[in-house]
Design an enzyme around this catalytic site. Structure first.
Site, short mmCIF file in Angstrom:
data_model
loop_
_atom_site.label_atom_id
_atom_site.label_comp_id
_atom_site.label_asym_id
_atom_site.label_seq_id
_atom_site.Cartn_x
_atom_site.Cartn_y
_atom_site.Cartn_z
N CYS A 1 0.85 -1.19 0.00
CA CYS A 1 0.00 0.00 0.00
C CYS A 1 0.89 1.24 0.00
O CYS A 1 1.80 1.36 0.82
CB CYS A 1 -0.88 -0.01 1.25
SG CYS A 1 -1.77 1.52 1.52
N CYS B 1 -3.70 7.36 -1.61
CA CYS B 1 -5.01 7.42 -2.28
C CYS B 1 -6.12 7.87 -1.33
O CYS B 1 -7.10 8.45 -1.78
CB CYS B 1 -5.34 6.09 -2.91
SG CYS B 1 -5.61 4.79 -1.73
N THR C 1 -4.45 5.12 7.55
CA THR C 1 -3.30 4.77 6.71
C THR C 1 -2.42 5.99 6.41
O THR C 1 -2.92 7.05 6.06
CB THR C 1 -3.81 4.16 5.39
OG1 THR C 1 -4.53 2.97 5.70
CG2 THR C 1 -2.68 3.85 4.44
N GLU D 1 -0.63 1.99 9.65
CA GLU D 1 -1.84 2.64 10.16
C GLU D 1 -1.61 3.14 11.59
O GLU D 1 -0.78 2.59 12.31
CB GLU D 1 -3.02 1.65 10.14
CG GLU D 1 -3.66 1.48 8.75
CD GLU D 1 -2.80 0.75 7.74
OE1 GLU D 1 -1.95 -0.05 8.16
OE2 GLU D 1 -2.97 0.99 6.53
N HIS E 1 -12.93 5.49 -3.07
CA HIS E 1 -11.90 4.66 -2.44
C HIS E 1 -12.03 3.19 -2.86
O HIS E 1 -11.04 2.51 -3.12
CB HIS E 1 -11.97 4.82 -0.93
CG HIS E 1 -10.71 4.47 -0.24
ND1 HIS E 1 -9.47 4.83 -0.72
CD2 HIS E 1 -10.45 3.74 0.89
CE1 HIS E 1 -8.52 4.36 0.08
NE2 HIS E 1 -9.09 3.69 1.05
N TYR F 1 -9.34 -0.13 -5.39
CA TYR F 1 -8.80 -1.44 -5.02
C TYR F 1 -8.61 -2.38 -6.22
O TYR F 1 -7.75 -3.27 -6.17
CB TYR F 1 -9.70 -2.09 -3.96
CG TYR F 1 -9.38 -1.62 -2.56
CD1 TYR F 1 -9.56 -0.29 -2.20
CD2 TYR F 1 -8.88 -2.49 -1.61
CE1 TYR F 1 -9.25 0.16 -0.93
CE2 TYR F 1 -8.57 -2.05 -0.33
CZ TYR F 1 -8.76 -0.72 0.00
OH TYR F 1 -8.44 -0.29 1.27
N CYS G 1 -4.92 -0.92 -7.23
CA CYS G 1 -3.73 -1.17 -6.39
C CYS G 1 -3.58 -2.65 -6.06
O CYS G 1 -2.47 -3.19 -6.15
CB CYS G 1 -3.78 -0.32 -5.13
SG CYS G 1 -5.17 -0.66 -4.04
N GLU H 1 -6.36 -6.28 5.24
CA GLU H 1 -6.38 -4.93 4.69
C GLU H 1 -7.25 -4.90 3.44
O GLU H 1 -8.05 -4.00 3.24
CB GLU H 1 -4.96 -4.45 4.38
CG GLU H 1 -4.82 -2.94 4.21
CD GLU H 1 -5.30 -2.45 2.87
OE1 GLU H 1 -5.15 -3.18 1.87
OE2 GLU H 1 -5.86 -1.33 2.81
#
Lengths: 104, 506
Positions: B100, B104, B191, B258, B293, B297, B300, B444
């Site tokens: 990660c 973003c 994050t 995080e 968001h 996914y 990424c 995650e």
């Protein structure tokens, strides 16, 4: 009034666009209605009715087909969201308002 | 206007003095703290690639506020093409970091607040959008990294924010002043927050009239007085302190890094407040942010899948089994799942639409389908990576044994593979698979951007089941089928009778 109606193609619509247009058309008088216009002369009013908020046909070359435009994006019109019956009522209202202002 | 390089980004963090705790000690320098370094490197990649000609088309954009070239992580999407480029950027960065890269969340917060603050102002005549645009321009001009902070600790989940025994388990306004507000509470699991310049908060759920004090959105520098960050642990995190080889992904780490962010009576000036009490807009902000968001996914995590698929294929080759049909099939299955998620990411972006603010947002149904697939498929392709790699990923001796003058030769000899694949390289690759397929990256992928239940709720809300029932009724012959009648030129009952008659003649 020369009115053009442009459908988006209705691949996966949130509303029954033909039903909305059908209900609205019952309220019209001597207006000249064209569906999915292709001519170069713009209509007095262009109603673009899209099945969803993507509004994929709301493109410059389509918009050029009307002097004034009403855009329906699925359940949305003028930034607000409605049920189908209310949407139809709003469409009727908007067309009449344009008619009054333009003197047709 | 400055677009920072990766190194400039890291150095810019030295100017900030956030109050960060980790392993029971106060961190004096985020930049120099060894445990944090991989997280900083991953975030730095979002800066560095913007300067590489081969990535600029994706990594940069033109600001709609200034017309200047900016890092895409500070951009407000101006078209569906922008949305598509955003998910392409996510895949690219997933491929280049294998983890990660954190930035973003802030990007999605910027876009979510841009859309919602416009709508609030339209209703109330407030100045939130104007303030937000000024803040946005500051972010763009200084190429800042913002931590998007949405999740409140929530306490008793059966109670609304104002009903909680401890009123601070949802971030709230405790004082309204002429020059700003004072807030107290916390945001959890945030994050990239220790290595961000700014923290942007948003409400975590729909709010009612009694929850007005909890309906807040604002941004503050990460080192604002009253803010404390407590860093969270990840699987095998301290390995990076012990051994480069055992860490698996020593350069970029595992997940985003995080932290629990505590706001202990933090003052926020009005210019930095973007929502305060307009409870009926809380859900809009939550859904708009979450939609953006969730759409990431399929970019990424698919970038990560590209890496783990490559690692699995390499391991198979080093074991001399790359041509075995089960290996080929397994790799194909992994690719199939990854590209399915990628297709969803592209689809929800291409099917995006313009909001009243002028910014574009994704198709929410498709974005939620995408993320729900990610919550399942990530586990599945990581399971298949474990399948190909074998149990060795959890039984390998440590680097210290490998470097040991006597033990090392045994490890080298007995963990050897096909000729041309050094044992040390094989250990590296096994450790990479362990890092990606066994650890914190899995939950995650499930919980980031909302739990699977949150996606199911959105999918249910965005799906018109009644219309599907109508379609079924027409096909089943319960409802009239005007198009069928046009084809057959007769009323439906008679047309059906005709079809029936034809069949009978056969």
């Amino acid at each position: 009034m020369r009115i053009a109606v442009k459908y988006c193609g209705n691949c996966n619509p949130e509303i029954d666009a033909p039903r909305v247009i059908g209900q609205w058309m019952k309220t019209l008088g001597d207006d000249e209605i064209t569906f999915n216009p292709e001519g170069k002369k713009p209509a007095d009013l262009l109603v673009i009715i899209c099945g969803c908020r993507k509004a994929c046909v709301y493109r410059p070359e389509i918009r050029a087909m009307g002097k004034q435009i009403i855009l329906i994006k699925g359940k949305r019109m003028e930034g607000l969201s409605f049920g189908e019956a209310e949407l139809t009522r709003r469409l009727i209202q908007s067309v009449e308002s344009i008619r009054e202002k333009s003197g047709h | 206007m400055t677009m920072k390089t990766g190194q400039q980004y890291i150095e810019s963090l030295r100017k900030l003095k956030p109050k960060v705790y980790c392993f029971g000690e106060k961190v004096e320098s985020v930049v120099d703290y060894l445990l944090f370094k991989p997280h900083l490197h991953a975030a730095a990649m979002t800066y560095e690639l913007a300067h590489k000609p081969e990535f600029q088309e994706i990594m940069t954009a033109t600001s709609h506020l200034t017309g200047e070239r900016i890092n895409r992580f500070t951009h407000i999407h101006q078209s569906t093409e922008d949305l598509v480029k955003k998910v392409r950027m996510m895949r690219l960065l997933g491929q280049r970091t294998g983890t990660c890269f954190q930035r973003c969340v802030g990007l999605d917060a910027l876009n979510g607040i841009y859309v919602t603050s416009y709508d609030i102002d339209k209703k109330y005549g407030s100045k939130y959008h104007e303030h937000f645009k000024a803040f946005l321009q500051y972010v763009q001009q200084n190429d800042l990294m913002s931590a998007g902070a949405m999740s409140d600790p929530k306490g008793d989940r059966s109670l609304r924010p104002h009903e909680q025994d401890d009123p601070d388990v949802y971030l709230r306004v405790v004082e309204r002043r002429s020059d700003g507000i004072v807030v107290r509470g916390a945001k959890a699991h945030i994050t990239g927050s220790i290595n961000s310049h700014e923290i942007i908060t948003m409400p975590t759920r729909a709010m009612g009239p009694e929850d007005r004090d909890y309906t807040i959105s604002f941004s503050v520098p990460v080192d604002t007085e009253g803010i404390t960050l407590i860093f969270g642990r990840q699987t095998n995190d301290t390995r990076r302190l012990e051994s480069e080889l055992d860490a698996g992904n020593p350069k970029y780490g595992i997940v985003g890094g995080e932290a629990l962010i505590v706001f202990d009576d933090v003052f926020v000036p009005w210019e930095r407040v973007f929502m305060c009490g307009e409870h009926e807009f809380a859900l809009e902000l939550v859904e708009t942010f979450a939609g953006y968001h969730r759409s990431n996914y399929g970019g990424c995590k698919v970038g990560l899948a590209d890496v783990v698929i490559g690692a699995s294929a390499w391991i198979a080759e080093s074991n001399g089994i790359e041509r075995a049909s089960n290996i080929r099939n397994t790799l194909t299955e992994m690719v199939n799942m990854a590209e399915t998620c990628w297709s969803c990411a592209l689809a929800c972006s291409y099917e995006g639409h313009q909001t009243p603010s002028g910014a574009y947002t994704i198709n929410p149904l498709l974005a939620n389908v995408e993320k729900l697939n990610i919550t399942r498929f990530t586990y599945e392709w990581m399971r298949l990576a474990q399948d190909i790699a074998g149990g060795i990923i959890i039984t390998l001796p440590s680097e210290k044994d490998y470097e040991h003058p006597e033990m090392g030769k045994y490890i080298d000899k007995y963990f050897k593979g096909k000729k041309g694949f050094p044992t040390k390289d094989r250990i590296r690759m096994y450790r990479l698979i362990e890092n990606m397929a066994v650890g914190a990256g899995l939950p995650e992928a499930m919980q980031g951007a909302g739990s699977p239940t949150a996606m199911r709720i959105m999918i249910g809300r965005e799906t018109n089941i009644d219309r599907k029932k109508e379609l079924a009724k027409v096909i089943a012959g319960i409802r009239e089928d005007p198009y069928f009648q046009d084809i057959t030129q007769v009323k439906e009952d008679k047309a059906k009778a005709k079809v029936k008659g034809k069949n009978n003649r056969k």
